[in-house]
Enzyme design. Structure first.
Site, PDB file in Angstrom:
ATOM      1  N   GLY A  14      34.013  56.372  43.967  1.00  0.00           N
ATOM      2  CA  GLY A  14      32.598  56.710  43.945  1.00  0.00           C
ATOM      3  C   GLY A  14      32.095  57.617  45.045  1.00  0.00           C
ATOM      4  O   GLY A  14      30.884  57.775  45.204  1.00  0.00           O
ATOM      5  N   LYS A  15      32.979  58.239  45.803  1.00  0.00           N
ATOM      6  CA  LYS A  15      32.535  59.120  46.894  1.00  0.00           C
ATOM      7  C   LYS A  15      31.670  60.270  46.366  1.00  0.00           C
ATOM      8  O   LYS A  15      30.618  60.573  46.936  1.00  0.00           O
ATOM      9  CB  LYS A  15      33.734  59.696  47.658  1.00  0.00           C
ATOM     10  CG  LYS A  15      34.613  58.659  48.330  1.00  0.00           C
ATOM     11  CD  LYS A  15      35.790  59.291  49.063  1.00  0.00           C
ATOM     12  CE  LYS A  15      36.755  60.040  48.180  1.00  0.00           C
ATOM     13  NZ  LYS A  15      37.668  59.213  47.375  1.00  0.00           N
ATOM     14  N   THR A  16      32.108  60.894  45.288  1.00  0.00           N
ATOM     15  CA  THR A  16      31.375  62.038  44.743  1.00  0.00           C
ATOM     16  C   THR A  16      30.042  61.592  44.156  1.00  0.00           C
ATOM     17  O   THR A  16      29.027  62.274  44.323  1.00  0.00           O
ATOM     18  CB  THR A  16      32.227  62.771  43.694  1.00  0.00           C
ATOM     19  OG1 THR A  16      33.490  63.104  44.292  1.00  0.00           O
ATOM     20  CG2 THR A  16      31.563  64.045  43.230  1.00  0.00           C
ATOM     21  N   LEU A  17      30.028  60.452  43.499  1.00  0.00           N
ATOM     22  CA  LEU A  17      28.777  59.924  42.960  1.00  0.00           C
ATOM     23  C   LEU A  17      27.785  59.640  44.079  1.00  0.00           C
ATOM     24  O   LEU A  17      26.608  60.016  43.991  1.00  0.00           O
ATOM     25  CB  LEU A  17      29.046  58.649  42.157  1.00  0.00           C
ATOM     26  CG  LEU A  17      27.812  57.923  41.626  1.00  0.00           C
ATOM     27  CD1 LEU A  17      27.015  58.808  40.682  1.00  0.00           C
ATOM     28  CD2 LEU A  17      28.217  56.625  40.964  1.00  0.00           C
ATOM     29  N   LYS A  32      32.217  70.191  50.484  1.00  0.00           N
ATOM     30  CA  LYS A  32      33.508  69.519  50.571  1.00  0.00           C
ATOM     31  C   LYS A  32      34.496  70.614  50.955  1.00  0.00           C
ATOM     32  O   LYS A  32      34.833  71.465  50.130  1.00  0.00           O
ATOM     33  CB  LYS A  32      33.888  68.895  49.227  1.00  0.00           C
ATOM     34  CG  LYS A  32      35.224  68.184  49.267  1.00  0.00           C
ATOM     35  CD  LYS A  32      35.501  67.492  47.939  1.00  0.00           C
ATOM     36  CE  LYS A  32      36.799  66.705  48.036  1.00  0.00           C
ATOM     37  NZ  LYS A  32      37.025  65.915  46.820  1.00  0.00           N
TER      38      LYS A  32
END
Length: 87
Positions: A14-17, A32
């Protein structure tokens, strides 16, 4: 605004979320520096598609590696070094 660094161990946690939620809520920029693995698109492309505010800037990666692995392993696989300075 102070920089916010989103981190976590593993893929699909869930880092991108979380980054997309922060970018949208804070009208923050996103960067990023290294994208490792992008068969289905990059994280920056995904975040760009998820946000609706017109003020955030999605900055391009410095490095893109096809191999879906940690950046140092993906770089080593193509005989490249990742060098990122605070500028």
């Amino acid at each position: 605004m102070q920089p916010i660094f989103v981190t976590g161990i593993g893929t699909g946690i869930g880092k991108t979320l979380v980054a997309a939620i922060l970018v949208e809520a804070l009208k923050a920029d996103y960067w990023k520096p290294v994208q490792a693995g992008f068969e289905f698109g990059t994280d920056a492309e995904w975040i760009f598609g998820m946000i609706s505010n017109p003020t955030s800037t999605i900055h391009p990666e410095i490095y893109r590696f096809r191999m879906a692995a940690s950046p140092h392993i993906a770089a080593r696989a193509v005989s490249e070094n990742c060098i990122i300075s605070a500028g």
